[in-house]
Design a protein around this motif. Structure first.
Motif, mmCIF file in Angstrom:
data_model
loop_
_atom_site.group_PDB
_atom_site.id
_atom_site.type_symbol
_atom_site.label_atom_id
_atom_site.label_comp_id
_atom_site.label_asym_id
_atom_site.label_seq_id
_atom_site.Cartn_x
_atom_site.Cartn_y
_atom_site.Cartn_z
ATOM 1 N N VAL A 23 -20.316 48.410 4.034
ATOM 2 C CA VAL A 23 -20.729 47.698 5.247
ATOM 3 C C VAL A 23 -19.525 47.136 6.007
ATOM 4 C CG1 VAL A 23 -21.103 45.412 4.244
ATOM 5 C CG2 VAL A 23 -22.527 46.163 6.123
ATOM 6 N N LEU A 24 -18.426 46.840 5.300
ATOM 7 C CA LEU A 24 -17.226 46.315 5.961
ATOM 8 C C LEU A 24 -16.592 47.333 6.895
ATOM 9 C CD1 LEU A 24 -15.628 44.407 2.962
ATOM 10 C CD2 LEU A 24 -16.560 43.399 5.029
ATOM 11 N N PHE B 227 -19.856 48.350 9.863
ATOM 12 C CA PHE B 227 -20.015 47.258 10.824
ATOM 13 C C PHE B 227 -18.751 46.401 10.748
ATOM 14 C CE2 PHE B 227 -24.603 48.046 9.832
ATOM 15 C CZ PHE B 227 -24.958 48.498 11.089
ATOM 16 N N ARG C 216 -22.177 41.921 10.651
ATOM 17 C CA ARG C 216 -22.344 41.718 9.204
ATOM 18 C C ARG C 216 -23.136 40.446 8.928
ATOM 19 N NH1 ARG C 216 -16.855 43.270 9.049
ATOM 20 N NH2 ARG C 216 -16.239 41.137 8.581
ATOM 21 N N LEU D 176 -26.805 41.114 9.018
ATOM 22 C CA LEU D 176 -27.342 41.759 7.822
ATOM 23 C C LEU D 176 -27.567 40.767 6.681
ATOM 24 C CD1 LEU D 176 -25.279 45.062 7.667
ATOM 25 C CD2 LEU D 176 -27.363 44.563 8.911
ATOM 26 N N SER D 177 -26.757 39.718 6.621
ATOM 27 C CA SER D 177 -26.894 38.770 5.509
ATOM 28 C C SER D 177 -27.941 37.694 5.773
ATOM 29 C CB SER D 177 -25.545 38.107 5.221
ATOM 30 O OG SER D 177 -25.112 37.369 6.335
ATOM 31 N N ALA E 83 -27.491 47.393 13.692
ATOM 32 C CA ALA E 83 -27.440 46.201 12.837
ATOM 33 C C ALA E 83 -28.781 45.473 12.854
ATOM 34 C CB ALA E 83 -26.328 45.265 13.292
#
Length: 163
Positions: A68-69, A72, A78, A81-82, A109
């Motif tokens: 993911v790093l 995105f 990011r 997403l969290s 996203a």
């Protein structure tokens, strides 16, 4: 006929008062998991569609086969997403595998976030009220308006010339 209706309603009222019938039916949802212990859901935003699998793990996320790093790169995406994990207090307890097609990075996203939220509710149904209240289970319906004939874009007219 009215006597039968009142008799039936009176019987129903007595059953409710006695406790045999409760006003609220308990909604017991079963977790939906596959043979590998994963839950699947589809997330959508704008023109982006994300297929998301959630399983217990260390918090690793892969999108289209990439970490993911790298997929995105922007921290804001990011963070999106969290959010479902932070609201549900399940941060770094689940691994996420997602495939996304269509749209741009922002829409993708949002689609992955929607998919994660739905997959979490399939894995743990008791998280649904929390995620619903946060607004993560609602699909953002805004899409690009189509171009109309006789117009430069969806609504913009061609430049007017007096002569």
């Amino acid at each position: 006929m009215s006597e039968e209706t009142t008799g039936t309603l009176a019987d129903l009222k007595s059953l409710v008062q006695s406790g045999a019938i409760t006003g609220e039916a308990p909604v017991l949802r079963e977790p939906k998991r596959d043979a590998f212990g994963r839950s699947y859901a589809t997330g959508r935003r704008k023109n982006a569609v994300a297929r998301v699998w959630v399983k217990p793990g260390k918090g690793e996320m892969t999108v289209n086969g990439k970490p993911v790093l790298t997929y995105f790169a922007r921290p804001v995406l990011r963070m999106l997403l969290s959010q479902p994990f932070l609201v549900a207090d399940r941060y770094q307890q689940f691994d996420v595998i997602a495939t996304v097609v269509g749209g741009g990075l922002s829409g993708q996203a949002g689609a992955v976030r929607h998919g994660i939220s739905r997959a979490l509710t399939h894995y743990e149904p008791e998280l649904r009220p929390i995620l619903k209240k946060a607004g993560f289970l609602t699909r953002d319906p805004r899409v690009v308006e189509r171009k109309k004939y006789g117009k430069a874009k969806a609504r913009r007219s061609f430049q007017f010339s007096k002569r």
